[in-house]
Design a protein around this motif. Structure first.
Motif, PDB file in Angstrom:
ATOM      1  N   UNK A   1       3.759   8.214  -7.230  1.00  0.00           N
ATOM      2  CA  UNK A   1       3.317   8.425  -5.869  1.00  0.00           C
ATOM      3  C   UNK A   1       2.089   7.583  -5.551  1.00  0.00           C
ATOM      4  N   UNK A   2       1.199   7.452  -6.509  1.00  0.00           N
ATOM      5  CA  UNK A   2      -0.018   6.686  -6.278  1.00  0.00           C
ATOM      6  C   UNK A   2       0.298   5.213  -6.084  1.00  0.00           C
ATOM      7  N   UNK A   3       1.337   4.723  -6.750  1.00  0.00           N
ATOM      8  CA  UNK A   3       1.720   3.326  -6.619  1.00  0.00           C
ATOM      9  C   UNK A   3       2.191   3.017  -5.198  1.00  0.00           C
ATOM     10  N   UNK A   4       2.954   3.938  -4.601  1.00  0.00           N
ATOM     11  CA  UNK A   4       3.400   3.742  -3.222  1.00  0.00           C
ATOM     12  C   UNK A   4       2.240   3.804  -2.247  1.00  0.00           C
ATOM     13  N   UNK A   5       1.240   4.630  -2.533  1.00  0.00           N
ATOM     14  CA  UNK A   5       0.070   4.702  -1.666  1.00  0.00           C
ATOM     15  C   UNK A   5      -0.710   3.395  -1.675  1.00  0.00           C
ATOM     16  N   UNK A   6      -0.835   2.775  -2.846  1.00  0.00           N
ATOM     17  CA  UNK A   6      -1.565   1.510  -2.915  1.00  0.00           C
ATOM     18  C   UNK A   6      -0.781   0.391  -2.232  1.00  0.00           C
ATOM     19  N   UNK A   7       0.537   0.418  -2.344  1.00  0.00           N
ATOM     20  CA  UNK A   7       1.345  -0.594  -1.660  1.00  0.00           C
ATOM     21  C   UNK A   7       1.304  -0.399  -0.155  1.00  0.00           C
ATOM     22  N   UNK A  64       6.480  -9.587   4.578  1.00  0.00           N
ATOM     23  CA  UNK A  64       7.904  -9.245   4.507  1.00  0.00           C
ATOM     24  C   UNK A  64       8.436  -9.432   3.090  1.00  0.00           C
ATOM     25  N   UNK A  65       8.038 -10.523   2.454  1.00  0.00           N
ATOM     26  CA  UNK A  65       8.451 -10.740   1.067  1.00  0.00           C
ATOM     27  C   UNK A  65       7.890  -9.654   0.151  1.00  0.00           C
ATOM     28  N   UNK A  66       6.640  -9.287   0.328  1.00  0.00           N
ATOM     29  CA  UNK A  66       6.032  -8.223  -0.470  1.00  0.00           C
ATOM     30  C   UNK A  66       6.748  -6.906  -0.235  1.00  0.00           C
ATOM     31  N   UNK A  67       7.049  -6.616   1.018  1.00  0.00           N
ATOM     32  CA  UNK A  67       7.698  -5.349   1.361  1.00  0.00           C
ATOM     33  C   UNK A  67       9.097  -5.273   0.758  1.00  0.00           C
ATOM     34  N   UNK A  68       9.847  -6.374   0.798  1.00  0.00           N
ATOM     35  CA  UNK A  68      11.210  -6.374   0.251  1.00  0.00           C
ATOM     36  C   UNK A  68      11.223  -6.318  -1.273  1.00  0.00           C
ATOM     37  N   UNK A  69      10.251  -6.930  -1.910  1.00  0.00           N
ATOM     38  CA  UNK A  69      10.215  -6.922  -3.374  1.00  0.00           C
ATOM     39  C   UNK A  69       9.578  -5.658  -3.946  1.00  0.00           C
ATOM     40  N   UNK A  70       8.704  -5.021  -3.185  1.00  0.00           N
ATOM     41  CA  UNK A  70       7.986  -3.860  -3.708  1.00  0.00           C
ATOM     42  C   UNK A  70       8.692  -2.542  -3.449  1.00  0.00           C
ATOM     43  N   UNK A  71       9.449  -2.489  -2.381  1.00  0.00           N
ATOM     44  CA  UNK A  71      10.124  -1.245  -2.036  1.00  0.00           C
ATOM     45  C   UNK A  71      11.639  -1.451  -2.092  1.00  0.00           C
ATOM     46  N   UNK A  72      12.211  -1.408  -3.300  1.00  0.00           N
ATOM     47  CA  UNK A  72      13.661  -1.631  -3.388  1.00  0.00           C
ATOM     48  C   UNK A  72      14.428  -0.477  -2.750  1.00  0.00           C
ATOM     49  N   UNK A  73      15.625  -0.802  -2.311  1.00  0.00           N
ATOM     50  CA  UNK A  73      16.461   0.200  -1.649  1.00  0.00           C
ATOM     51  C   UNK A  73      17.244   1.013  -2.637  1.00  0.00           C
TER      52      UNK A  73
END
Length: 73
Positions: A1-7, A64-73
């Motif tokens: 959860x903390x990892x998603x908060x930092x992203x 956009x690149x960070x968002x697509x690579x960091x939050x996989x579907x």
């Protein structure tokens, strides 16, 4: 959860930084110094909007690149 908060905070800070850079361009075009040169951006001119668009592209493309690579579907 903390990892998603930092992203998420990285995304938020990047959007805030892009907004501040664009506002600097707009405020600079409203200043009296914008009337001095021939190559300066006037408020509402195509040069000002192209500068704002270029800044947004430079910020949003890596985001956009960070968002697509960091939050996989």
């Amino acid at each position: 959860m903390k990892n998603n908060d930092s992203k998420s905070s990285i995304v938020l800070l990047t959007l805030l930084s892009a907004f501040l850079f664009c506002s600097m361009i707009v405020v600079g075009s409203l200043s009296p110094l914008a009337d001095l040169g021939t190559n300066t951006n006037q408020f509402g001119d195509i040069g000002m909007w192209s500068a704002v668009g270029f800044v947004l592209i430079l910020f949003l493309l890596p985001l956009i690149l960070f968002f697509n690579l960091s939050f996989p579907r």
